[in-house]
Design an enzyme around this catalytic site. Structure first.
Site, PDB file in Angstrom:
ATOM      1  N   LYS A 113     -25.655  30.485  11.629  1.00  0.00           N
ATOM      2  CA  LYS A 113     -25.590  29.011  11.553  1.00  0.00           C
ATOM      3  C   LYS A 113     -24.967  28.427  12.819  1.00  0.00           C
ATOM      4  CE  LYS A 113     -21.917  26.482   9.419  1.00  0.00           C
ATOM      5  NZ  LYS A 113     -20.995  26.338   8.285  1.00  0.00           N
TER       6      LYS A 113
ATOM      7  N   GLY B 152       0.795  -1.238   0.000  1.00  0.00           N
ATOM      8  CA  GLY B 152       0.000   0.000   0.000  1.00  0.00           C
ATOM      9  C   GLY B 152       0.822   1.280   0.000  1.00  0.00           C
TER      10      GLY B 152
ATOM     11  N   ARG C 224     -23.258  24.713  14.331  1.00  0.00           N
ATOM     12  CA  ARG C 224     -22.862  23.340  14.014  1.00  0.00           C
ATOM     13  C   ARG C 224     -22.528  22.601  15.309  1.00  0.00           C
ATOM     14  NH1 ARG C 224     -20.608  20.509   9.515  1.00  0.00           N
ATOM     15  NH2 ARG C 224     -20.134  22.384   8.328  1.00  0.00           N
TER      16      ARG C 224
ATOM     17  N   ASP D 222     -22.127  31.970   7.131  1.00  0.00           N
ATOM     18  CA  ASP D 222     -21.878  32.033   8.575  1.00  0.00           C
ATOM     19  C   ASP D 222     -20.978  33.226   8.851  1.00  0.00           C
ATOM     20  OD1 ASP D 222     -19.253  31.136   7.918  1.00  0.00           O
ATOM     21  OD2 ASP D 222     -19.853  29.050   8.179  1.00  0.00           O
TER      22      ASP D 222
ATOM     23  N   GLN E 195      -8.496  22.004  10.300  1.00  0.00           N
ATOM     24  CA  GLN E 195      -8.232  21.976  11.758  1.00  0.00           C
ATOM     25  C   GLN E 195      -7.142  23.018  12.032  1.00  0.00           C
ATOM     26  OE1 GLN E 195      -9.288  19.049  14.159  1.00  0.00           O
ATOM     27  NE2 GLN E 195      -8.677  20.438  15.774  1.00  0.00           N
TER      28      GLN E 195
ATOM     29  N   HIS F 235      -8.662  27.537   4.640  1.00  0.00           N
ATOM     30  CA  HIS F 235      -9.871  27.710   5.443  1.00  0.00           C
ATOM     31  C   HIS F 235      -9.806  28.997   6.269  1.00  0.00           C
ATOM     32  CE1 HIS F 235     -13.417  26.729   7.542  1.00  0.00           C
ATOM     33  NE2 HIS F 235     -12.816  26.533   8.697  1.00  0.00           N
TER      34      HIS F 235
HETATM   35  C1  R5P Z   1     -17.183  26.547   7.607  1.00  0.00           C
HETATM   36  O1  R5P Z   1     -16.494  27.155   8.392  1.00  0.00           O
HETATM   37  C2  R5P Z   1     -16.748  26.211   6.217  1.00  0.00           C
HETATM   38  O2  R5P Z   1     -16.182  27.338   5.621  1.00  0.00           O
HETATM   39  C3  R5P Z   1     -17.887  25.686   5.380  1.00  0.00           C
HETATM   40  O3  R5P Z   1     -18.947  26.612   5.435  1.00  0.00           O
HETATM   41  C4  R5P Z   1     -18.467  24.414   5.905  1.00  0.00           C
HETATM   42  O4  R5P Z   1     -17.764  23.871   6.958  1.00  0.00           O
HETATM   43  C5  R5P Z   1     -18.729  23.427   4.807  1.00  0.00           C
HETATM   44  O5  R5P Z   1     -18.907  22.160   5.357  1.00  0.00           O
HETATM   45  P1  R5P Z   1     -20.232  21.306   5.133  1.00  0.00           P
HETATM   46  O6  R5P Z   1     -20.389  21.138   3.660  1.00  0.00           O
HETATM   47  O7  R5P Z   1     -19.931  20.023   5.855  1.00  0.00           O
HETATM   48  O8  R5P Z   1     -21.355  22.046   5.784  1.00  0.00           O
END
Ligand code: R5P
Length: 296
Positions: free
Chosen positions: A188, A35, A190, A165, A94, A127
């Site tokens: 939003k 692998g 999560r 968000d 992360q 990110h």
């Molecule tokens: C959030 O902080 C990211 O920028 C995205 O908005 C989000 O996490 C996308 O993830 P999912 O498709 O799982 O909602």
């Protein structure tokens, strides 16, 4: 100079090479029986400079390792200057230790990439822009929004930008300014354990409008699907989304096709599966990347 492509995104590497008028380097990529990644640069005509293109998409660990071995092999062949194009820099999500006991993955990947000593890294839509600060080297952070803004100016009529968000607000503000449109923000939430997204409100009235949601990536689709549902229930006419990276998690695009989102615009930082989808529109970042190499 030649362009060497890892196995994650050959079509993008070929587009970049074409735009730069460069040849693709010959490389054989396979796996050992156990692998492990097996890399063989078969090209006999390797220059002192090379471009390596590899997205750290799925499977990320395999693609990271393949990339590291390609860089090592090229260096052992005398290549002095390597430009690494990593359209999606895996592990950058992360970017904080959210809960005690978690790693700071984006810093780990930065340390690994620095250790192999490429001359430059070009990536798109981290990110969080502060991740660029983890790299003490020549590091260029390009934004997919540049290709989308050009596209939307010419191709689609939008009335309002909706930030999915608070984290996406800065990027959404840029879209609103560039397109000369009003901006509104979705509230939003999560759940950190289940990953489930719920929408609890919006800052402005958007009934009867066509709206665009800009974001950096789609993973489970939860954010987009919930946002589109919420917006349609609140009288929005059309909901479009523009995101730089689509992870193509199995089954997610199917859920988006069945959702109330009208169209999803993504770039080609990550290779699309062979299947075609009605709501999925792809805008290439090849020119953006090629220009950033050409201009240096
Ligand atoms: C959030 O902080 C990211 O920028 C995205 O908005 C989000 O996490 C996308 O993830 P999912 O498709 O799982 O909602």
């Amino acid at each position: 100079m030649k362009v060497f492509a890892g196995s994650s995104n050959l079509p993008l590497a070929e587009k970049i090479a074409l735009l730069l008028n460069l040849k693709m380097g010959e490389v054989e990529l396979s796996r050992f029986p156990n692998g492990e990644a097996r890399v063989w640069i078969k090209d006999k005509d390797v220059n002192s400079r090379a471009i390596v293109v590899q997205s750290f998409s799925n499977p990320p660990d395999g693609y990271v390792m393949e990339f590291l071995l390609m860089v090592d092999a090229l260096k052992r062949m005398g290549v002095k200057k390597i430009i690494a194009v990593i359209p999606w820099l895996g592990y950058c999500v992360q970017d904080k230790v959210f809960r005690y006991g978690e790693p700071l993955s984006s810093k780990v990947i930065a340390r690994i990439l620095q250790a192999i000593r490429v001359s430059k890294i070009i990536t798109l839509d981290l990110h969080n822009e502060t991740i660029a600060g983890f790299f003490d080297m020549n590091f260029e952070h390009l934004r997919g929004r540049n290709v989308f803004i050009d596209y939307f100016k010419k191709e689609k009529s939008i009335d309002c930008i909706v930030s999915p968000d608070v984290g996406a607000l800065k990027n959404a503000t840029f879209y609103a300014q560039e397109l000369g449109l009003p901006l509104t923000v979705i509230n939003k939430k999560r759940d950190l354990s289940s990953g489930k997204v719920s929408i609890v409100g919006i800052s402005e009235e958007i009934r009867g409008k066509s709206v665009l949601i800009p974001d950096d990536f789609v993973s489970t689709g939860g954010t987009l699907i919930q946002a589109a549902k919420f917006l349609k229930e609140n009288g929005v006419k059309n909901v479009y989304a523009a995101l730089t990276h689509h992870f193509y998690v199995p089954g997610v695009q199917e859920k988006i096709e069945a959702s109330q989102l009208d169209a999803l615009f993504v770039t080609d930082t990550i290779k699309k599966p062979d299947k075609d989808y009605k709501k999925l529109k792809i805008v290439s970042v090849a020119k953006l990347v090629a220009n950033s190499i050409k201009l240096k």
